[in-house]
Design an enzyme around this catalytic site. Structure first.
Site, PDB file in Angstrom:
ATOM      1  N   SER A 156       3.742  -1.460 -15.421  1.00 38.33           N
ATOM      2  CA  SER A 156       4.782  -1.884 -14.562  1.00 38.33           C
ATOM      3  C   SER A 156       5.328  -3.064 -14.808  1.00 38.33           C
ATOM      4  O   SER A 156       4.740  -4.083 -15.716  1.00 38.33           O
ATOM      5  CB  SER A 156       4.137  -2.144 -13.186  1.00 38.33           C
ATOM      6  OG  SER A 156       4.988  -2.850 -12.059  1.00 38.33           O
ATOM      7  N   TYR A 169      -2.272  -4.926  -7.109  1.00 38.54           N
ATOM      8  CA  TYR A 169      -1.284  -3.921  -7.986  1.00 38.54           C
ATOM      9  C   TYR A 169      -0.907  -4.685  -9.072  1.00 38.54           C
ATOM     10  O   TYR A 169      -1.191  -4.081 -10.330  1.00 38.54           O
ATOM     11  CB  TYR A 169       0.110  -3.412  -7.051  1.00 38.54           C
ATOM     12  CG  TYR A 169       0.900  -2.751  -7.685  1.00 38.54           C
ATOM     13  CD1 TYR A 169       0.866  -1.292  -7.686  1.00 38.54           C
ATOM     14  CD2 TYR A 169       1.817  -2.955  -8.565  1.00 38.54           C
ATOM     15  CE1 TYR A 169       1.398  -0.271  -8.533  1.00 38.54           C
ATOM     16  CE2 TYR A 169       2.779  -2.080  -9.452  1.00 38.54           C
ATOM     17  CZ  TYR A 169       2.583  -0.875  -9.200  1.00 38.54           C
ATOM     18  OH  TYR A 169       3.442   0.068  -9.767  1.00 38.54           O
TER      19      TYR A 169
HETATM   20  P1  NAP Z   1       3.504   8.203  -6.238  1.00 41.74           P
HETATM   21  O1  NAP Z   1       4.535   9.385  -5.942  1.00 41.74           O
HETATM   22  O2  NAP Z   1       3.002   7.588  -5.043  1.00 41.74           O
HETATM   23  O3  NAP Z   1       2.446   9.129  -7.160  1.00 41.74           O
HETATM   24  C1  NAP Z   1       1.173   8.591  -7.416  1.00 41.74           C
HETATM   25  C2  NAP Z   1       0.205   9.686  -7.823  1.00 41.74           C
HETATM   26  O4  NAP Z   1      -1.205   9.141  -8.083  1.00 41.74           O
HETATM   27  C3  NAP Z   1       0.078  10.833  -6.818  1.00 41.74           C
HETATM   28  O5  NAP Z   1       0.248  12.082  -7.300  1.00 41.74           O
HETATM   29  C4  NAP Z   1      -1.184  10.357  -6.154  1.00 41.74           C
HETATM   30  O6  NAP Z   1      -1.886  11.540  -5.291  1.00 41.74           O
HETATM   31  C5  NAP Z   1      -2.130   9.827  -7.150  1.00 41.74           C
HETATM   32  N1  NAP Z   1      -3.066   9.014  -6.473  1.00 41.74           N
HETATM   33  C6  NAP Z   1      -3.060   8.137  -5.756  1.00 41.74           C
HETATM   34  N2  NAP Z   1      -4.431   7.632  -5.686  1.00 41.74           N
HETATM   35  C7  NAP Z   1      -5.193   8.485  -6.279  1.00 41.74           C
HETATM   36  C8  NAP Z   1      -6.584   8.708  -6.352  1.00 41.74           C
HETATM   37  N3  NAP Z   1      -7.471   7.828  -5.580  1.00 41.74           N
HETATM   38  N4  NAP Z   1      -7.234   9.443  -7.108  1.00 41.74           N
HETATM   39  C9  NAP Z   1      -6.582  10.278  -7.748  1.00 41.74           C
HETATM   40  N5  NAP Z   1      -5.091  10.258  -7.540  1.00 41.74           N
HETATM   41  C10 NAP Z   1      -4.602   9.311  -7.180  1.00 41.74           C
HETATM   42  O7  NAP Z   1       3.925   7.144  -7.363  1.00 41.74           O
HETATM   43  P2  NAP Z   1       4.826   7.101  -8.694  1.00 41.74           P
HETATM   44  O8  NAP Z   1       6.041   6.324  -8.278  1.00 41.74           O
HETATM   45  O9  NAP Z   1       5.192   8.500  -9.381  1.00 41.74           O
HETATM   46  O10 NAP Z   1       3.802   6.292  -9.801  1.00 41.74           O
HETATM   47  C11 NAP Z   1       3.290   6.787 -10.691  1.00 41.74           C
HETATM   48  C12 NAP Z   1       2.968   5.590 -11.735  1.00 41.74           C
HETATM   49  O11 NAP Z   1       3.821   4.722 -12.145  1.00 41.74           O
HETATM   50  C13 NAP Z   1       1.833   4.646 -10.803  1.00 41.74           C
HETATM   51  O12 NAP Z   1       0.939   4.288 -11.790  1.00 41.74           O
HETATM   52  C14 NAP Z   1       2.817   3.588 -10.382  1.00 41.74           C
HETATM   53  O13 NAP Z   1       2.025   2.243 -10.393  1.00 41.74           O
HETATM   54  C15 NAP Z   1       3.774   3.566 -11.889  1.00 41.74           C
HETATM   55  N6  NAP Z   1       5.061   2.808 -11.635  1.00 41.74           N
HETATM   56  C16 NAP Z   1       6.234   3.480 -10.688  1.00 41.74           C
HETATM   57  C17 NAP Z   1       7.371   2.867 -10.514  1.00 41.74           C
HETATM   58  C18 NAP Z   1       8.364   3.588  -9.759  1.00 41.74           C
HETATM   59  O14 NAP Z   1       9.195   2.725  -9.498  1.00 41.74           O
HETATM   60  N7  NAP Z   1       8.044   4.555  -8.991  1.00 41.74           N
HETATM   61  C19 NAP Z   1       7.482   1.897 -11.151  1.00 41.74           C
HETATM   62  C20 NAP Z   1       6.692   1.033 -11.795  1.00 41.74           C
HETATM   63  C21 NAP Z   1       5.414   1.743 -12.148  1.00 41.74           C
HETATM   64  P3  NAP Z   1      -1.533  12.145  -3.944  1.00 41.74           P
HETATM   65  O15 NAP Z   1      -0.150  12.571  -3.908  1.00 41.74           O
HETATM   66  O16 NAP Z   1      -2.514  12.989  -3.760  1.00 41.74           O
HETATM   67  O17 NAP Z   1      -1.377  10.706  -3.211  1.00 41.74           O
END
Ligand code: NAP
Length: 253
Positions: A156, A169
């Site tokens: 991130s 985070y």
């Molecule tokens: P998201 O939609 O919240 O998806 C997160 C995923 O992680 C979901 O499939 C969730 O499962 C899974 N997860 C959460 N807790 C878990 C656990 N205890 N065990 C196993 N799986 C778990 O988030 P996203 O935005 O796609 O983010 C994906 C990655 O990108 C993350 O690492 C995030 O930090 C990073 N990121 C995102 C952004 C952004 O703007 N979106 C920016 C920078 C970095 P459930 O659906 O079952 O909860």
């Protein structure tokens, strides 16, 4: 030279590769799992909500792609024996791994440090960093069986430059950056395993909406739109690239 932001993957880029995606049920992980399957990979879908993983499984099957596998696991409670069992089962089923996209993560609180709930701090570190580190420790022997393996750790912008209120985070993402440097150096000369971090940048998902509730999601790219960098790092064109910090979106001018 083609930039990784606009990388155009061949239709069979990942043919024959076995790729594990964590957090494959939603958001960026879901899009990446579908995309990797579309490009020929056999995808192992790991996550904590089985119904979401099953929906992705069904979608991959409906597209006529390679049959995926589901591995339910919750990083919050899993311990070393769970990761050893996971490695053993993947070894029995596939004999190797050609890629891991560690993408699962939770946001925790956005709050000043002195008000941060210590239990939640621990949970964020466990889910985002400590659990996945144990998983990778257990999976290294499977990755070493591959002729060309790629590990992508999802970072991130706050994992590269700290920002007020981003607490556990941000620290968990800094820790993943450290893990990438340690692992990439250790494996560079003794295996065909490369390890890099990838920052997706602001992307239209539930996590982003939780972090920025006032933002119009339609101003952000969808997970599908940021996939070129994921294809580049997962496929053979990034062979030799290791220990690097990449961004999935170009810097805003
Ligand atoms: P998201 O939609 O919240 O998806 C997160 C995923 O992680 C979901 O499939 C969730 O499962 C899974 N997860 C959460 N807790 C878990 C656990 N205890 N065990 C196993 N799986 C778990 O988030 P996203 O935005 O796609 O983010 C994906 C990655 O990108 C993350 O690492 C995030 O930090 C990073 N990121 C995102 C952004 C952004 O703007 N979106 C920016 C920078 C970095 P459930 O659906 O079952 O909860």
């Amino acid at each position: 030279m083609q930039s990784h932001y606009s990388y155009q993957p061949a239709d069979d880029l990942l043919k024959g590769r076995i790729i594990l995606v964590t957090g494959a049920g939603d958001g960026i992980g879901r899009a990446a799992a579908l995309g990797f399957a579309d490009k020929g990979a056999t995808v192992v879908l790991l996550g904590r909500t089985i119904s979401k993983l099953e929906a992705v499984y069904d979608e991959i099957e409906a597209r006529g792609a390679e049959k995926p596998a589901i591995y339910p696991l919750n990083f919050e409670g899993a311990t070393w024996p769970d990761y050893k069992e996971m490695a053993d089962r993947l070894y029995e089923e596939f004999g190797r791994l050609d890629g891991v996209l560690h993408n699962a993560g939770i946001l925790g609180q956005i709050t000043p440090l002195q008000g941060y709930n210590p239990e939640l701090w621990h949970e964020v570190m466990q889910v985002n960093f400590t659990g996945p580190t144990m998983m990778l420790q257990a999976l290294i022997p499977l990755l070493q069986q591959s002729q060309d393996a790629s590990v992508i750790l999802t970072s991130s912008s706050v994992g590269r430059k700290g920002r007020a209120f981003w607490g556990a985070y941000a620290c968990s993402k800094f820790a993943l950056e450290g893990l990438s440097q340690v692992m990439s150096e250790e494996l560079e000369n003794i295996s065909q395993v490369r390890v890099n971090t990838l920052n997706p940048g602001a992307t239209r998902t539930k996590m982003r909406a939780k972090a920025y509730p006032g933002e119009d999601p339609n101003t952000l790219p969808t997970p599908e739109e940021i996939l070129p960098a994921y294809y580049y790092l997962m496929g053979p064109d990034s062979k030799g690239v290791t220990g690097q910090q990449l961004d999935a979106q170009p810097p805003k001018s």
